[in-house]
Write a protein that holds these residues in place. Structure first.
Motif, PDB file in Angstrom:
ATOM      1  N   GLN A 151      -4.192   0.163   7.409  1.00  0.00           N
ATOM      2  CA  GLN A 151      -3.296  -0.160   6.289  1.00  0.00           C
ATOM      3  C   GLN A 151      -2.872  -1.621   6.316  1.00  0.00           C
ATOM      4  O   GLN A 151      -2.853  -2.291   5.279  1.00  0.00           O
ATOM      5  N   ALA A 152      -2.526  -2.138   7.504  1.00  0.00           N
ATOM      6  CA  ALA A 152      -2.102  -3.537   7.611  1.00  0.00           C
ATOM      7  C   ALA A 152      -3.267  -4.480   7.311  1.00  0.00           C
ATOM      8  O   ALA A 152      -3.080  -5.505   6.633  1.00  0.00           O
ATOM      9  N   LEU A 153      -4.460  -4.146   7.795  1.00  0.00           N
ATOM     10  CA  LEU A 153      -5.626  -4.982   7.524  1.00  0.00           C
ATOM     11  C   LEU A 153      -5.955  -4.959   6.033  1.00  0.00           C
ATOM     12  O   LEU A 153      -6.243  -6.004   5.434  1.00  0.00           O
ATOM     13  N   HIS A 154      -5.859  -3.787   5.431  1.00  0.00           N
ATOM     14  CA  HIS A 154      -6.093  -3.656   3.997  1.00  0.00           C
ATOM     15  C   HIS A 154      -5.106  -4.502   3.206  1.00  0.00           C
ATOM     16  O   HIS A 154      -5.479  -5.225   2.276  1.00  0.00           O
ATOM     17  N   ALA A 155      -3.827  -4.441   3.588  1.00  0.00           N
ATOM     18  CA  ALA A 155      -2.802  -5.218   2.888  1.00  0.00           C
ATOM     19  C   ALA A 155      -3.085  -6.715   2.986  1.00  0.00           C
ATOM     20  O   ALA A 155      -2.941  -7.439   1.988  1.00  0.00           O
ATOM     21  N   SER A 156      -3.509  -7.169   4.160  1.00  0.00           N
ATOM     22  CA  SER A 156      -3.790  -8.601   4.299  1.00  0.00           C
ATOM     23  C   SER A 156      -5.010  -9.011   3.481  1.00  0.00           C
ATOM     24  O   SER A 156      -5.042 -10.097   2.908  1.00  0.00           O
ATOM     25  N   SER A 196      -8.727  -9.884  -2.200  1.00  0.00           N
ATOM     26  CA  SER A 196      -9.852  -8.953  -2.150  1.00  0.00           C
ATOM     27  C   SER A 196      -9.552  -7.701  -2.964  1.00  0.00           C
ATOM     28  O   SER A 196      -8.421  -7.239  -3.025  1.00  0.00           O
ATOM     29  N   SER A 197     -10.591  -7.160  -3.553  1.00  0.00           N
ATOM     30  CA  SER A 197     -10.458  -5.909  -4.312  1.00  0.00           C
ATOM     31  C   SER A 197     -10.878  -4.696  -3.482  1.00  0.00           C
ATOM     32  O   SER A 197     -11.002  -3.591  -4.018  1.00  0.00           O
ATOM     33  N   ILE A 198     -11.064  -4.873  -2.200  1.00  0.00           N
ATOM     34  CA  ILE A 198     -11.540  -3.805  -1.319  1.00  0.00           C
ATOM     35  C   ILE A 198     -10.550  -2.642  -1.293  1.00  0.00           C
ATOM     36  O   ILE A 198      -9.337  -2.842  -1.316  1.00  0.00           O
ATOM     37  N   GLY A 199     -11.069  -1.432  -1.254  1.00  0.00           N
ATOM     38  CA  GLY A 199     -10.233  -0.239  -1.235  1.00  0.00           C
ATOM     39  C   GLY A 199      -9.859   0.181   0.182  1.00  0.00           C
ATOM     40  O   GLY A 199     -10.565  -0.136   1.144  1.00  0.00           O
ATOM     41  N   LEU A 200      -8.753   0.891   0.303  1.00  0.00           N
ATOM     42  CA  LEU A 200      -8.275   1.338   1.616  1.00  0.00           C
ATOM     43  C   LEU A 200      -9.289   2.253   2.292  1.00  0.00           C
ATOM     44  O   LEU A 200      -9.546   2.129   3.487  1.00  0.00           O
ATOM     45  N   ALA A 201      -9.888   3.169   1.547  1.00  0.00           N
ATOM     46  CA  ALA A 201     -10.881   4.080   2.137  1.00  0.00           C
ATOM     47  C   ALA A 201     -12.073   3.300   2.696  1.00  0.00           C
ATOM     48  O   ALA A 201     -12.614   3.650   3.742  1.00  0.00           O
ATOM     49  N   ARG A 241      -6.000  -7.532   0.678  1.00  0.00           N
ATOM     50  CA  ARG A 241      -5.543  -7.504  -0.724  1.00  0.00           C
ATOM     51  C   ARG A 241      -4.680  -8.726  -1.046  1.00  0.00           C
ATOM     52  O   ARG A 241      -4.802  -9.326  -2.110  1.00  0.00           O
ATOM     53  N   ASP A 242      -3.799  -9.106  -0.091  1.00  0.00           N
ATOM     54  CA  ASP A 242      -2.972 -10.308  -0.278  1.00  0.00           C
ATOM     55  C   ASP A 242      -3.823 -11.560  -0.410  1.00  0.00           C
ATOM     56  O   ASP A 242      -3.422 -12.517  -1.070  1.00  0.00           O
TER      57      ASP A 242
END
Length: 134
Positions: free
Chosen positions: A25-30, A36-41, A32-33
């Motif tokens: 989740q933290a890596l995904h948030a960074s 990036s349009s990458i999804g959490l899954a 996205r910040d």
């Protein structure tokens, strides 16, 4: 080996930039910040694949999987600061000898193990004791 996609490469790069273990989740948030349009899954899948292939280490802490880029193809252990999360890869020949010996004493072969040592790094220990940083 899974095929290399831009998403997987983005996760690999973001993970390599961290000194500490990080949650998906933290890596995904960074990511996205950073735009990036990458999804959490997709982040979860990429991290699991990197861990399976030996490019990332994984550990469970408080019921959550945390990941860190590691040196592929090497067996190592970690010293992890409970306060700041600083992580250091270490070799531990004494642990290797102990694991083989204990396994053999109980009739086990091909034993594998994971050892992570948690403590306080020097800087955090100084902060907690009130001693100023050097």
């Amino acid at each position: 080996m899974k095929r290399n996609t831009w998403q997987r490469e983005a996760v690999r790069t973001a993970l390599a930039q961290r000194e500490h273990f990080v949650s998906a989740q933290a890596l995904h948030a960074s990511l996205r910040d950073g735009g990036s349009s990458i999804g959490l899954a997709t982040v979860y899948r990429a991290l699991a694949d990197l861990a399976e292939e030996g490019e990332a280490d994984s550990l469970q802490q408080e019921g959550e999987a945390l990941y860190r880029a590691c040196t592929p193809g090497t067996h190592h252990h970690h010293l992890i600061c409970r306060s700041c999360g600083l992580t250091v890869e270490i070799e531990a020949n004494a642990v290797e000898t102990w694991a083989r010996q204990v396994a053999a004493e109980h009739g086990f072969t091909e034993a594998e193990h994971v050892v992570d040592v948690f403590g306080l790094c020097e800087a955090c220990a100084r902060l907690q004791s009130g001693t100023p940083r050097a």
